[in-house]
Write an enzyme that holds these catalytic residues in place. Structure first.
Site, PDB file in Angstrom:
ATOM      1  N   HIS A 104       0.815  -1.210   0.000  1.00  0.00           N
ATOM      2  CA  HIS A 104       0.000   0.000   0.000  1.00  0.00           C
ATOM      3  C   HIS A 104       0.849   1.261   0.000  1.00  0.00           C
ATOM      4  CE1 HIS A 104      -2.390  -3.249   1.887  1.00  0.00           C
ATOM      5  NE2 HIS A 104      -3.243  -2.843   0.967  1.00  0.00           N
ATOM      6  N   GLY A 105       2.130   1.106  -0.337  1.00  0.00           N
ATOM      7  CA  GLY A 105       2.948   2.271  -0.586  1.00  0.00           C
ATOM      8  C   GLY A 105       3.474   3.010   0.628  1.00  0.00           C
TER       9      GLY A 105
END
Lengths: 438, 319, 186
Positions: free
Chosen positions: C151-152
């Protein structure tokens, strides 16, 4: 009794529930108000003990399954990991292993109580047949459970018992392969036995519900064999029977704990602490003690009977020894239910008990010397008892005079309502004497 | 009085129960083997001679005469862990570990025992770590895909002397030395009737260590004339599955040095290593018995109370 | 039912209560083994503390050890990475707490509090993104620390959360250098 309910909901909530799901009513009618004969002795407590042990086995079994690995390469180690590393694992496993034995002790006592008091006779045939079905399911469950630790006795016991099926011509070998999932006991066998071992106890529980249901329809027998005729003959299940059953359970649990904590391997076999080895058979393959009488009958047939060879003959005799039990209600011709009032049959009853014990001992012996001969004699008596003695003695025997009612048996013919002064240990009147002699 | 029947029923069934323990009757009843003697385990003495294969004693010729092993029953020793209040003799277990390590472990694995459990023998965490570090175990694969050797750590199990059973068998004339993890529970000489019934009450559960001790001290006896000893095997009348076994006498006096002044005899070594093997087979034995005492007492009290309650509930109700 | 009248149904004498209490104690005691068996067993607990040999980890390299079923990143950082981590002011951090099991719960997330005690080059932390449990990739992301591909989330060279959805800095387990080349975790 059956048919009308004396349950009265005590508050708003129980009234609300009673109108929607009358479970409290069911419990009340079945286990509180349910009338039981007042003269039941401790031989009648094993039903409750069996229910307790079914619960013990299911509970310990479910938690053991959390740690057990049903694969040939892992099963033995996983059981040992339970014994060594899992918190309380040793206790849970020893409870489960000894619990199986005590389950059978209780079921045998329950069955022999039934034989003695003629509990299988009309109108309790269905109740009794359900019991025999439970017994069969128990045997299957116990056998498959014993395979799971994957020790030498597990493996070779499974090999021998599934080998029974090869005795049947033509269909035998395909059936055996179907059961094993291969050509010998192996991983596929272990996996399916685990699956079935988990399933069958719940099937037992289901049949137990039917068994109890049937019991509550026809009511319990009692040592006199005379049916309940009036409320004077009974006491309510709670508290009288509950407390008595509870006391018997705790005494039974005491013996159980003695085994679990002090001699947990007494009923087991040392060879099962050696991992399974498909290339090496133990010197003597012996089943668990509760199968020994049947094992003795299997081995007693060492000769061909006409077209039936000895192998098939042994298997048929062994299965037959249980099948015959299904027919007892119709083989028993006696008008009297309780053996306590049957002077001749009583002798044969105790011969049967001795015979079963003898067969159990013979099952543990190596098949050599005089043992096969003794086994054959024991087997012949076993079948003769059910097929000849039971019908014939019932016809020729003159039973003793039965009391008119349970109340009369307990209180004596001249006594009134159930407010007798005597304690249970000193029943009055000559009519009760027969039970004592039993 | 009415309970009499149920009591008799119970007694009858109970007596069938312990038959499970029976596996092989060394004390063979008269019809097949009139001359085999030593019934009582306390009397394993020399008069229990090897069965006479010629079988002439009783006057009846024995056609298919099966010899039952072991030829002699092991003596029942006093073990600290026996009985209701059994406990480990920690010093004995430590000596037994030493015997296992210096003698047995050359050929016998103990695969199921983790070295971390040696803490139960009274060793500190550091001592266990140092003990483990004396062994090397194979681990891996590493980043290069190679297996590598490293020092053992407490969570490792005792390393086996051979990489697999085939190698063990090949190195020992075809007879692979059995794993010792469970040997003290996996070997038991049948006790015979009626001893096994008394065993329920005396809580005799030490047939494993008794057997191991009997075997380790049973070498060096003179076999009866008719006993055939296969080449490469050693006569031992206490061996459970034959007159002789492939293991040469493993112990000799002063072979292992004891630091605590205990006498360095074969008998003492055998006792110590048997006790150690009992621990290895059943590490929770003492915990089990201690828990059991509480449970037994609880159930006795509870049964007593329930009995009084039962008497009261049935008071005035004839039955 | 007939004989029931002879009892006193309302009587709750001491004996009945005591027997009931004993039964309850027994039932509760029996329940405990059935619950406790679910706890980690002895074999699992034995591996709750591991020792890792870090002698092969050169400057700028890292290894991943497995501890309690989770990856542990052990990295000997380069001077540049240390410098980069040290120059960050606490105000810039999303999570200002060190999340170091060796320190108090409120220790500030300085690089000193994140790195090994007395060995500031060494970073030992649980390599699990604090967002939803993915394992971040090393030496990547905007801060040249760790970057979680799920999710970065990006972490800096001290393992502190700098951007993305993760709420906390990556956790530092209880550990200790018991020698120059061996670290004990747990």
């Amino acid at each position: 009794m059956a048919g009308h309910s004396s349950y009265v909901p005590s508050n708003g909530f129980t009234r609300w529930i009673d109108a929607r799901l009358p479970l409290p009513r069911l419990v009340y009618d079945s286990f509180v108000a349910y009338p039981v004969p007042r003269n039941l002795n401790y031989a009648y407590t094993f039903g409750g003990i069996l229910a307790l042990f079914l619960a013990v086995q299911i509970l310990t079994g479910v938690v053991l399954a959390m740690h057990y690995a049903a694969a040939t390469g892992l099963a033995f180690q996983s059981v040992e990991a339970i014994m060594r590393d899992v918190n309380w694992g040793w206790l849970l496993r020893y409870m489960h292993a000894n619990g199986a034995s005590f389950f059978f002790i209780a079921v045998y006592l329950h069955m022999f109580r039934n034989f003695y008091y003629g509990s299988y006779k009309a109108p309790r045939e269905v109740l009794y047949i359900l019991g025999v079905i439970i017994f069969l399911l128990m045997m299957a469950t116990a056998f498959m459970g014993y395979v799971l630790p994957w020790g030498q006795m597990s493996f070779w016991g499974a090999t021998v018992i599934t080998g029974f099926f090869t005795a049947f011509p033509i269909i035998g070998d395909p059936i055996q392969q179907l059961l094993l999932g291969g050509f010998a006991v192996d991983n596929a066998t272990l996996n399916r036995f685990f699956s079935l071992h988990y399933l069958l106890p719940f099937m037992i529980a289901g049949v137990v519900i039917l068994h109890v249901w049937a019991l509550h329809v026809v009511g319990q027998t009692n040592p006199t064999g005379v049916e309940v005729k009036s409320p004077r003959d009974t006491v309510p299940f709670t508290p009288q029977a509950t407390v008595k059953d509870g006391f018997a359970m705790v005494v039974f649990l005491f013996v159980f704990a003695w085994f679990v904590f002090y001699i947990p391997n007494f009923l087991g076999h040392p060879d099962n602490y050696t991992p399974a080895n498909a290339l090496k058979t133990p010197a003597h393959i012996v089943p668990e003690w509760y199968f020994l009488p049947f094992y003795a009958m299997l081995r007693a047939i060492t000769f061909n009977i006409g077209p039936i060879d000895s192998k098939l003959g042994g298997v048929l005799v062994m299965f037959g020894s249980i099948i015959v039990l299904f027919f007892l209600p119709w083989l028993d011709t006696s008008r009297v239910r309780s053996t306590a009032f049957r002077p001749i049959y009583k002798i044969f009853y105790w011969i049967l008990v001795a015979d079963c014990i003898l067969l159990g001992w013979l099952g543990s012996r190596p098949a050599e010397g005089i043992y096969p001969t003794l086994s054959l004699i024991g087997t012949i008596y076993y079948f003769a008892h059910w097929l000849i003695v039971l019908p014939v003695v019932g016809l020729i025997e003159t039973p003793r005079k039965l009391p008119n009612s349970i109340a009369e048996a307990v209180l004596g013919p001249d006594r009134g309502l159930g407010t007798g002064t005597g304690h249970g240990a000193a029943p009055t009147g000559a009519v009760t004497a027969p039970q004592v002699k039993g | 009085m009415k309970t009499l029947l149920s009591a008799v029923l119970a007694a009858g069934l109970l007596s069938t129960m312990p038959l499970a323990n029976a596996q092989q009757d060394a004390v063979t009843p008269a019809p097949t083997q009139p001359e085999a003697g030593a019934a009582a385990p306390a009397a394993p003495a020399g008069e229990a001679v090897a069965p006479d294969a010629a079988g002439g004693h009783g006057g009846e010729a024995e056609e298919h005469h099966t010899v039952h092993y072991p030829l002699k029953h092991p003596a029942s020793l006093d073990w600290s862990f026996a009985g209701m209040f059994g406990h480990w003799d920690v010093a004995q277990l430590q000596r037994g570990l030493k015997v296992y390590k210096e003698v047995c472990s050359a050929c016998h694995s103990m695969n199921l025992v983790a070295m971390r459990s040696l803490g139960a023998l009274g060793y500190s965490e550091e001592q266990v770590k140092a003990f483990a570090a004396e062994y090397t175990v194979q681990d891996g694969p590493n980043g290069d895909g190679e297996m590598f050797e490293r020092k053992a750590i407490p969570s490792d199990h005792f390393p086996a002397p051979y990489p697999n059973p085939e190698a063990a068998a090949a190195a020992n004339n075809g007879a692979a030395p059995p794993d010792l993890s469970l040997i003290a529970k996996g070997r038991a000489v049948e006790r015979g009737f009626p001893t096994f019934i008394f065993d329920i009450f005396t809580q005799y559960a030490e047939s494993g260590p008794d057997y191991v001790h009997g075997l380790l001290t049973g070498y060096g006896q003179e076999p009866a004339a008719d006993v055939v000893i296969q080449p490469g095997t050693y006569y031992n009348p206490y061996f459970i599955s034959g007159p002789a076994l492939a293991m040469p006498p493993p112990l000799s006096a002063d072979q292992v040095t004891y630091d605590d002044g205990t006498q360095q005899t074969v008998d003492q070594y055998a006792r110590d290593v048997s006790a150690f093997l009992m621990w290895a087979a059943e590490p929770h034995l003492v915990e089990r018995k201690q828990t059991g005492l509480i449970v037994i007492l609880f159930l006795a009290v509870f049964a007593g109370m329930l009995y009084i309650v039962k008497r009261r509930v049935w008071d005035g109700i004839a039955h | 039912m007939s004989a029931n009248e002879t009892l006193e149904p309302t009587r709750r004498d001491f004996l009945y209560i005591a027997t009931g209490a004993v039964a309850a104690v027994g039932a509760a005691s029996v329940a405990w083994p059935f619950i406790d068996q679910m706890n980690p067993d002895a074999a699992t607990l034995a591996l709750a503390e591991i020792e890792v040999d870090v002698s092969q980890v050169a400057v700028g390299q890292s290894i991943t050890a497995k501890w309690r079923g989770k990856p542990i990143f052990i990295r000997q950082r380069t001077p540049e990475e240390i410098e980069a981590a040290k120059t960050v002011s606490l105000d810039e951090l999303k999570d200002p707490v060190a999340r170091n099991a060796n320190l108090g719960a409120d220790a500030p997330a300085t690089d000193e509090n994140r790195s090994a005690k007395g060995k500031e080059a060494w970073l030992v932390m649980v390599g699990v993104c604090t967002h939803l449990g993915c394992i971040p990739l090393g030496q990547s992301g905007d801060y040249n620390g760790w970057f979680c591909p799920c999710h970065g989330s990006t972490y800096d060279t001290s393992g502190r959360i700098r951007s993305g959805p993760a709420p906390e800095n990556m956790a530092i387990p209880a550990f200790e250098f018991i020698s120059d080349t061996t670290v004990r975790i747990g």
